[in-house]
Scaffold this motif. Sequence first.
Motif, PDB file in Angstrom:
ATOM      1  N   LEU A 105      -5.462 -10.960   5.333  1.00 22.36           N
ATOM      2  CA  LEU A 105      -5.176 -10.223   6.571  1.00 22.36           C
ATOM      3  C   LEU A 105      -5.698  -8.798   6.498  1.00 22.36           C
ATOM      4  N   HIS A 106      -5.537  -8.192   5.347  1.00 20.27           N
ATOM      5  CA  HIS A 106      -5.977  -6.814   5.161  1.00 20.27           C
ATOM      6  C   HIS A 106      -7.497  -6.714   5.263  1.00 20.27           C
ATOM      7  N   ARG A 107      -8.176  -7.679   4.676  1.00 18.45           N
ATOM      8  CA  ARG A 107      -9.639  -7.664   4.693  1.00 18.45           C
ATOM      9  C   ARG A 107     -10.169  -7.842   6.118  1.00 18.45           C
ATOM     10  N   VAL A 108      -9.518  -8.677   6.898  1.00 14.50           N
ATOM     11  CA  VAL A 108      -9.972  -8.954   8.259  1.00 14.50           C
ATOM     12  C   VAL A 108      -9.630  -7.807   9.216  1.00 14.50           C
ATOM     13  N   THR A 109      -8.430  -7.241   9.080  1.00 17.59           N
ATOM     14  CA  THR A 109      -7.967  -6.242  10.044  1.00 17.59           C
ATOM     15  C   THR A 109      -8.245  -4.807   9.625  1.00 17.59           C
ATOM     16  N   GLY A 110      -8.269  -4.546   8.329  1.00 16.43           N
ATOM     17  CA  GLY A 110      -8.436  -3.179   7.849  1.00 16.43           C
ATOM     18  C   GLY A 110      -7.243  -2.290   8.149  1.00 16.43           C
ATOM     19  N   GLN A 111      -6.080  -2.895   8.412  1.00 16.86           N
ATOM     20  CA  GLN A 111      -4.879  -2.134   8.766  1.00 16.86           C
ATOM     21  C   GLN A 111      -3.770  -2.361   7.736  1.00 16.86           C
ATOM     22  N   HIS A 112      -2.626  -1.692   7.980  1.00 17.40           N
ATOM     23  CA  HIS A 112      -1.498  -1.833   7.070  1.00 17.40           C
ATOM     24  C   HIS A 112      -0.905  -3.239   7.166  1.00 17.40           C
ATOM     25  N   ILE A 113      -0.706  -3.870   6.013  1.00 14.92           N
ATOM     26  CA  ILE A 113      -0.036  -5.161   5.944  1.00 14.92           C
ATOM     27  C   ILE A 113       1.196  -4.971   5.063  1.00 14.92           C
ATOM     28  N   LEU A 114       2.370  -5.268   5.608  1.00 22.66           N
ATOM     29  CA  LEU A 114       3.623  -5.014   4.912  1.00 22.66           C
ATOM     30  C   LEU A 114       4.345  -6.313   4.594  1.00 22.66           C
ATOM     31  N   LEU A 115       5.081  -6.296   3.486  1.00 20.45           N
ATOM     32  CA  LEU A 115       5.927  -7.416   3.084  1.00 20.45           C
ATOM     33  C   LEU A 115       7.301  -6.849   2.750  1.00 20.45           C
ATOM     34  N   ALA A 116       8.350  -7.440   3.318  1.00 16.98           N
ATOM     35  CA  ALA A 116       9.698  -6.904   3.105  1.00 16.98           C
ATOM     36  C   ALA A 116      10.701  -8.034   2.962  1.00 16.98           C
ATOM     37  N   VAL A 117      11.838  -7.719   2.338  1.00 18.54           N
ATOM     38  CA  VAL A 117      12.977  -8.628   2.251  1.00 18.54           C
ATOM     39  C   VAL A 117      14.191  -7.911   2.832  1.00 18.54           C
ATOM     40  N   ARG A 118      15.199  -8.684   3.221  1.00 22.01           N
ATOM     41  CA  ARG A 118      16.422  -8.080   3.752  1.00 22.01           C
ATOM     42  C   ARG A 118      17.400  -7.805   2.618  1.00 22.01           C
ATOM     43  N   ASP A 119      18.014  -6.636   2.667  1.00 25.59           N
ATOM     44  CA  ASP A 119      19.078  -6.280   1.740  1.00 25.59           C
ATOM     45  C   ASP A 119      20.225  -5.715   2.566  1.00 25.59           C
ATOM     46  N   VAL A 124      13.831  -3.940   2.783  1.00 25.20           N
ATOM     47  CA  VAL A 124      13.243  -3.244   1.631  1.00 25.20           C
ATOM     48  C   VAL A 124      11.789  -3.679   1.511  1.00 25.20           C
ATOM     49  N   LEU A 125      10.887  -2.712   1.512  1.00 22.79           N
ATOM     50  CA  LEU A 125       9.458  -3.003   1.425  1.00 22.79           C
ATOM     51  C   LEU A 125       9.090  -3.331  -0.016  1.00 22.79           C
ATOM     52  N   VAL A 126       8.523  -4.521  -0.244  1.00 27.58           N
ATOM     53  CA  VAL A 126       8.166  -4.924  -1.601  1.00 27.58           C
ATOM     54  C   VAL A 126       6.657  -4.888  -1.846  1.00 27.58           C
ATOM     55  N   GLU A 127       5.863  -4.790  -0.779  1.00 28.11           N
ATOM     56  CA  GLU A 127       4.413  -4.640  -0.950  1.00 28.11           C
ATOM     57  C   GLU A 127       3.815  -4.060   0.314  1.00 28.11           C
ATOM     58  N   ARG A 128       2.741  -3.305   0.130  1.00 29.70           N
ATOM     59  CA  ARG A 128       2.001  -2.724   1.259  1.00 29.70           C
ATOM     60  C   ARG A 128       0.544  -2.635   0.865  1.00 29.70           C
ATOM     61  N   ALA A 136      -2.119   7.059   8.906  1.00 27.42           N
ATOM     62  CA  ALA A 136      -1.017   7.297   7.974  1.00 27.42           C
ATOM     63  C   ALA A 136       0.290   6.807   8.580  1.00 27.42           C
ATOM     64  N   VAL A 137       1.115   6.147   7.761  1.00 30.03           N
ATOM     65  CA  VAL A 137       2.436   5.690   8.187  1.00 30.03           C
ATOM     66  C   VAL A 137       3.444   6.039   7.097  1.00 30.03           C
ATOM     67  N   LYS A 138       4.689   6.139   7.490  1.00 35.07           N
ATOM     68  CA  LYS A 138       5.738   6.527   6.554  1.00 35.07           C
ATOM     69  C   LYS A 138       6.433   5.293   5.981  1.00 35.07           C
ATOM     70  N   TYR A 139       5.660   4.449   5.319  1.00 42.77           N
ATOM     71  CA  TYR A 139       6.203   3.272   4.668  1.00 42.77           C
ATOM     72  C   TYR A 139       5.752   3.309   3.217  1.00 42.77           C
ATOM     73  N   ARG A 140       6.680   3.066   2.290  1.00 44.02           N
ATOM     74  CA  ARG A 140       6.317   3.036   0.878  1.00 44.02           C
ATOM     75  C   ARG A 140       6.987   1.844   0.213  1.00 44.02           C
ATOM     76  N   VAL A 141       6.348   1.309  -0.813  1.00 44.64           N
ATOM     77  CA  VAL A 141       6.926   0.201  -1.567  1.00 44.64           C
ATOM     78  C   VAL A 141       8.235   0.670  -2.195  1.00 44.64           C
ATOM     79  N   GLY A 142       9.284  -0.105  -1.999  1.00 42.50           N
ATOM     80  CA  GLY A 142      10.605   0.272  -2.467  1.00 42.50           C
ATOM     81  C   GLY A 142      11.411   1.015  -1.433  1.00 42.50           C
ATOM     82  N   GLY A 143      10.749   1.450  -0.348  1.00 39.41           N
ATOM     83  CA  GLY A 143      11.449   2.166   0.708  1.00 39.41           C
ATOM     84  C   GLY A 143      12.246   1.222   1.589  1.00 39.41           C
ATOM     85  N   ARG A 144      13.203   1.790   2.301  1.00 42.10           N
ATOM     86  CA  ARG A 144      14.074   1.008   3.176  1.00 42.10           C
ATOM     87  C   ARG A 144      13.761   1.292   4.643  1.00 42.10           C
ATOM     88  N   LEU A 145      13.843   0.250   5.448  1.00 39.51           N
ATOM     89  CA  LEU A 145      13.577   0.337   6.877  1.00 39.51           C
ATOM     90  C   LEU A 145      14.748  -0.269   7.634  1.00 39.51           C
TER      91      LEU A 145
END
Length: 256
Positions: A105-119, A124-128, A136-145
Amino acid sequence: MSGTPVQTPRSGRPPRGEPILERAFRVLGAFAEAGEGLPLHTLAARAGLPKSTTSRIAAQLTGVGALERRDNGDFVVGLQLLEIASLAPRGHGLRAAALPFMEDLHRVTGQHILLAVRDGDEAVLVERLSARDSAAVKYRVGGRLPLTGTGIGIALLAHAPERVREEALADANDAALLRRLMAAVRTEGVCAMTVPNPLRSGPTTMSTVAAPILDRHGDALGALSLVTPDEGGTRAAAARTALRTAGLAISRAVGR
Protein backbone atom coordinates in the motif's frame (compact mmCIF):
# COMPACT_ATOMS: atom_id res chain seq x y z
CA MET A 1 1.69 7.35 27.20
CA SER A 2 0.24 10.79 27.02
CA GLY A 3 2.67 12.92 29.00
CA THR A 4 -0.31 14.55 30.80
CA PRO A 5 0.50 15.50 34.42
CA VAL A 6 -1.07 13.19 36.98
CA GLN A 7 -3.28 14.72 39.67
CA THR A 8 -1.75 14.39 43.14
CA PRO A 9 -2.81 15.40 46.63
CA ARG A 10 -2.09 19.00 47.68
CA SER A 11 0.81 17.75 49.80
CA GLY A 12 2.62 16.88 46.55
CA ARG A 13 3.05 13.32 47.76
CA PRO A 14 1.87 10.27 45.82
CA PRO A 15 -1.18 8.43 47.19
CA ARG A 16 -0.43 6.59 50.42
CA GLY A 17 0.53 3.01 49.78
CA GLU A 18 0.87 3.41 46.00
CA PRO A 19 3.02 0.49 44.82
CA ILE A 20 6.50 1.35 43.54
CA LEU A 21 5.67 -0.33 40.21
CA GLU A 22 2.78 2.07 39.63
CA ARG A 23 5.03 5.02 40.41
CA ALA A 24 7.63 3.69 37.98
CA PHE A 25 5.03 3.49 35.23
CA ARG A 26 3.97 7.05 36.00
CA VAL A 27 7.57 8.10 35.41
CA LEU A 28 7.76 6.15 32.14
CA GLY A 29 4.37 7.54 31.11
CA ALA A 30 5.70 11.08 31.38
CA PHE A 31 7.38 10.78 27.97
CA ALA A 32 5.11 11.99 25.17
CA GLU A 33 7.30 12.21 22.05
CA ALA A 34 9.78 9.87 20.40
CA GLY A 35 13.35 10.73 21.39
CA GLU A 36 12.14 13.24 23.98
CA GLY A 37 14.60 14.14 26.74
CA LEU A 38 13.23 15.41 30.06
CA PRO A 39 15.06 17.13 32.92
CA LEU A 40 14.26 15.83 36.39
CA HIS A 41 11.90 18.69 37.33
CA THR A 42 9.80 18.17 34.18
CA LEU A 43 9.79 14.41 34.67
CA ALA A 44 8.56 14.87 38.25
CA ALA A 45 5.88 17.38 37.25
CA ARG A 46 4.48 15.19 34.47
CA ALA A 47 4.54 12.09 36.66
CA GLY A 48 2.89 13.96 39.52
CA LEU A 49 5.58 12.86 41.99
CA PRO A 50 8.01 14.72 44.27
CA LYS A 51 11.43 15.37 42.75
CA SER A 52 13.12 13.20 45.38
CA THR A 53 10.85 10.26 44.61
CA THR A 54 11.23 10.78 40.87
CA SER A 55 15.01 10.98 41.18
CA ARG A 56 15.16 7.72 43.08
CA ILE A 57 12.84 5.86 40.69
CA ALA A 58 14.54 7.30 37.60
CA ALA A 59 17.92 6.13 38.93
CA GLN A 60 16.54 2.62 39.40
CA LEU A 61 15.00 2.61 35.93
CA THR A 62 18.31 3.81 34.48
CA GLY A 63 20.10 1.00 36.27
CA VAL A 64 18.00 -1.63 34.49
CA GLY A 65 18.09 0.11 31.10
CA ALA A 66 14.47 1.28 31.02
CA LEU A 67 15.74 4.88 31.02
CA GLU A 68 19.00 6.38 29.84
CA ARG A 69 20.64 9.65 30.83
CA ARG A 70 22.15 12.13 28.41
CA ASP A 71 25.30 14.13 29.06
CA ASN A 72 23.18 17.18 29.97
CA GLY A 73 21.36 15.20 32.65
CA ASP A 74 18.07 14.75 30.77
CA PHE A 75 16.36 11.37 30.91
CA VAL A 76 15.27 9.49 27.78
CA VAL A 77 13.51 6.16 27.25
CA GLY A 78 16.05 3.32 27.18
CA LEU A 79 16.59 0.62 24.59
CA GLN A 80 15.66 -2.08 27.10
CA LEU A 81 12.06 -0.93 26.90
CA LEU A 82 12.12 -1.17 23.11
CA GLU A 83 13.46 -4.73 23.30
CA ILE A 84 10.75 -5.78 25.72
CA ALA A 85 7.94 -3.96 23.91
CA SER A 86 8.87 -5.63 20.62
CA LEU A 87 7.88 -8.97 22.16
CA ALA A 88 4.26 -7.93 22.83
CA PRO A 89 2.26 -10.62 20.97
CA ARG A 90 -0.74 -8.45 20.08
CA GLY A 91 1.50 -5.93 18.35
CA HIS A 92 4.42 -7.99 17.09
CA GLY A 93 2.51 -10.95 15.63
CA LEU A 94 0.02 -8.70 13.88
CA ARG A 95 2.77 -6.43 12.62
CA ALA A 96 4.68 -9.36 11.10
CA ALA A 97 1.59 -10.51 9.21
CA ALA A 98 0.57 -7.01 8.15
CA LEU A 99 3.90 -5.55 7.10
CA PRO A 100 4.08 -7.04 3.55
CA PHE A 101 0.60 -5.67 2.76
CA MET A 102 1.41 -2.32 4.34
CA GLU A 103 4.54 -2.08 2.20
CA ASP A 104 2.48 -2.75 -0.94
CA LEU A 105 0.00 0.00 0.00
CA HIS A 106 2.81 2.37 0.86
CA ARG A 107 4.60 1.73 -2.41
CA VAL A 108 1.45 2.35 -4.45
CA THR A 109 0.13 5.39 -2.57
CA GLY A 110 3.27 7.05 -1.22
CA GLN A 111 1.25 8.08 1.86
CA HIS A 112 1.09 7.22 5.55
CA ILE A 113 0.00 3.65 6.26
CA LEU A 114 -0.88 2.95 9.89
CA LEU A 115 -1.46 -0.23 11.88
CA ALA A 116 -3.08 -0.12 15.32
CA VAL A 117 -4.64 -2.33 17.99
CA ARG A 118 -7.26 -1.44 20.60
CA ASP A 119 -6.24 -1.08 24.23
CA GLY A 120 -9.29 -0.28 26.34
CA ASP A 121 -10.86 2.92 25.02
CA GLU A 122 -7.81 3.92 22.93
CA ALA A 123 -5.94 2.75 19.86
CA VAL A 124 -2.20 2.05 20.08
CA LEU A 125 -0.13 2.50 16.93
CA VAL A 126 2.13 -0.52 16.37
CA GLU A 127 3.52 0.38 12.93
CA ARG A 128 3.66 3.33 10.56
CA LEU A 129 5.12 3.59 7.07
CA SER A 130 5.65 7.09 5.69
CA ALA A 131 7.17 8.54 2.53
CA ARG A 132 9.82 11.22 2.89
CA ASP A 133 7.72 13.79 1.02
CA SER A 134 4.35 12.90 2.57
CA ALA A 135 2.59 15.50 4.72
CA ALA A 136 3.67 15.58 8.37
CA VAL A 137 1.24 13.97 10.83
CA LYS A 138 1.27 13.61 14.59
CA TYR A 139 1.28 9.82 14.73
CA ARG A 140 4.13 7.78 16.21
CA VAL A 141 4.67 4.08 16.82
CA GLY A 142 3.65 3.38 20.40
CA GLY A 143 1.48 6.48 20.50
CA ARG A 144 -2.17 6.42 21.50
CA LEU A 145 -5.11 7.66 19.45
CA PRO A 146 -8.78 8.11 20.39
CA LEU A 147 -11.21 5.50 19.13
CA THR A 148 -13.56 8.31 18.11
CA GLY A 149 -12.35 11.00 15.76
CA THR A 150 -9.81 8.87 13.88
CA GLY A 151 -10.53 6.48 11.04
CA ILE A 152 -8.36 3.72 12.44
CA GLY A 153 -9.99 4.14 15.86
CA ILE A 154 -13.50 3.86 14.42
CA ALA A 155 -12.52 0.74 12.46
CA LEU A 156 -11.47 -0.81 15.79
CA LEU A 157 -14.49 0.54 17.66
CA ALA A 158 -16.97 -0.91 15.16
CA HIS A 159 -15.92 -4.43 16.18
CA ALA A 160 -15.25 -3.74 19.85
CA PRO A 161 -17.42 -5.19 22.66
CA GLU A 162 -20.83 -3.53 22.99
CA ARG A 163 -19.89 -1.92 26.31
CA VAL A 164 -16.95 -0.12 24.68
CA ARG A 165 -19.10 1.06 21.78
CA GLU A 166 -21.86 2.35 24.05
CA GLU A 167 -19.40 4.26 26.24
CA ALA A 168 -17.86 5.84 23.14
CA LEU A 169 -21.29 6.84 21.81
CA ALA A 170 -22.22 8.36 25.17
CA ASP A 171 -19.12 10.58 25.08
CA ALA A 172 -19.21 11.41 21.35
CA ASN A 173 -19.85 14.95 20.14
CA ASP A 174 -21.90 13.56 17.24
CA ALA A 175 -23.24 10.14 18.18
CA ALA A 176 -25.32 9.88 15.00
CA LEU A 177 -22.25 10.35 12.79
CA LEU A 178 -20.27 7.87 14.84
CA ARG A 179 -23.05 5.28 14.46
CA ARG A 180 -23.06 5.79 10.67
CA LEU A 181 -19.29 5.40 10.43
CA MET A 182 -19.29 2.24 12.54
CA ALA A 183 -22.14 0.84 10.46
CA ALA A 184 -20.11 1.51 7.30
CA VAL A 185 -17.20 -0.45 8.76
CA ARG A 186 -19.44 -3.43 9.54
CA THR A 187 -21.32 -3.43 6.22
CA GLU A 188 -18.72 -2.15 3.73
CA GLY A 189 -15.51 -3.19 5.49
CA VAL A 190 -14.10 0.36 5.52
CA CYS A 191 -14.80 3.86 6.77
CA ALA A 192 -13.61 7.10 5.18
CA MET A 193 -13.56 10.50 6.84
CA THR A 194 -11.85 13.88 6.94
CA VAL A 195 -10.08 14.82 10.16
CA PRO A 196 -8.32 17.99 11.38
CA ASN A 197 -4.53 17.99 11.19
CA PRO A 198 -3.28 18.73 14.76
CA LEU A 199 0.00 20.08 13.41
CA ARG A 200 0.31 23.79 12.71
CA SER A 201 2.26 23.17 9.52
CA GLY A 202 0.96 21.44 6.43
CA PRO A 203 -2.65 20.93 5.35
CA THR A 204 -5.39 21.87 7.81
CA THR A 205 -7.32 18.65 7.18
CA MET A 206 -6.38 15.09 6.30
CA SER A 207 -8.40 12.32 4.67
CA THR A 208 -8.28 8.83 6.05
CA VAL A 209 -9.73 5.48 5.06
CA ALA A 210 -9.48 2.56 7.47
CA ALA A 211 -10.33 -1.14 7.52
CA PRO A 212 -10.52 -3.61 10.42
CA ILE A 213 -8.48 -6.78 10.67
CA LEU A 214 -10.78 -9.47 12.08
CA ASP A 215 -10.37 -12.90 13.61
CA ARG A 216 -12.62 -15.79 12.64
CA HIS A 217 -15.18 -14.74 15.26
CA GLY A 218 -15.48 -11.24 13.81
CA ASP A 219 -13.59 -9.51 16.60
CA ALA A 220 -11.03 -6.85 15.73
CA LEU A 221 -7.40 -7.94 15.98
CA GLY A 222 -6.34 -4.53 14.73
CA ALA A 223 -7.00 -2.00 12.01
CA LEU A 224 -5.20 -0.57 9.00
CA SER A 225 -5.50 2.94 7.62
CA LEU A 226 -4.21 5.32 4.98
CA VAL A 227 -3.79 8.98 5.92
CA THR A 228 -3.31 11.55 3.17
CA PRO A 229 -3.73 15.33 2.65
CA ASP A 230 -7.38 16.14 2.04
CA GLU A 231 -7.88 16.75 -1.67
CA GLY A 232 -11.62 16.52 -1.67
CA GLY A 233 -11.23 12.99 -0.32
CA THR A 234 -10.46 11.67 -3.82
CA ARG A 235 -7.19 9.95 -2.96
CA ALA A 236 -8.64 8.28 0.14
CA ALA A 237 -11.79 7.25 -1.73
CA ALA A 238 -9.70 5.60 -4.43
CA ALA A 239 -7.96 3.52 -1.77
CA ARG A 240 -11.13 2.04 -0.23
CA THR A 241 -10.98 -1.23 -2.14
CA ALA A 242 -7.23 -1.59 -1.58
CA LEU A 243 -7.59 -1.06 2.20
CA ARG A 244 -10.49 -3.48 2.48
CA THR A 245 -8.63 -6.12 0.46
CA ALA A 246 -5.50 -5.68 2.56
CA GLY A 247 -7.50 -5.99 5.78
CA LEU A 248 -9.04 -9.27 4.60
CA ALA A 249 -5.65 -10.60 3.45
CA ILE A 250 -4.02 -9.78 6.80
CA SER A 251 -6.90 -11.49 8.62
CA ARG A 252 -6.25 -14.65 6.61
CA ALA A 253 -2.50 -14.41 7.18
CA VAL A 254 -2.95 -14.08 10.94
CA GLY A 255 -5.35 -17.03 10.90
CA ARG A 256 -2.71 -19.20 9.27
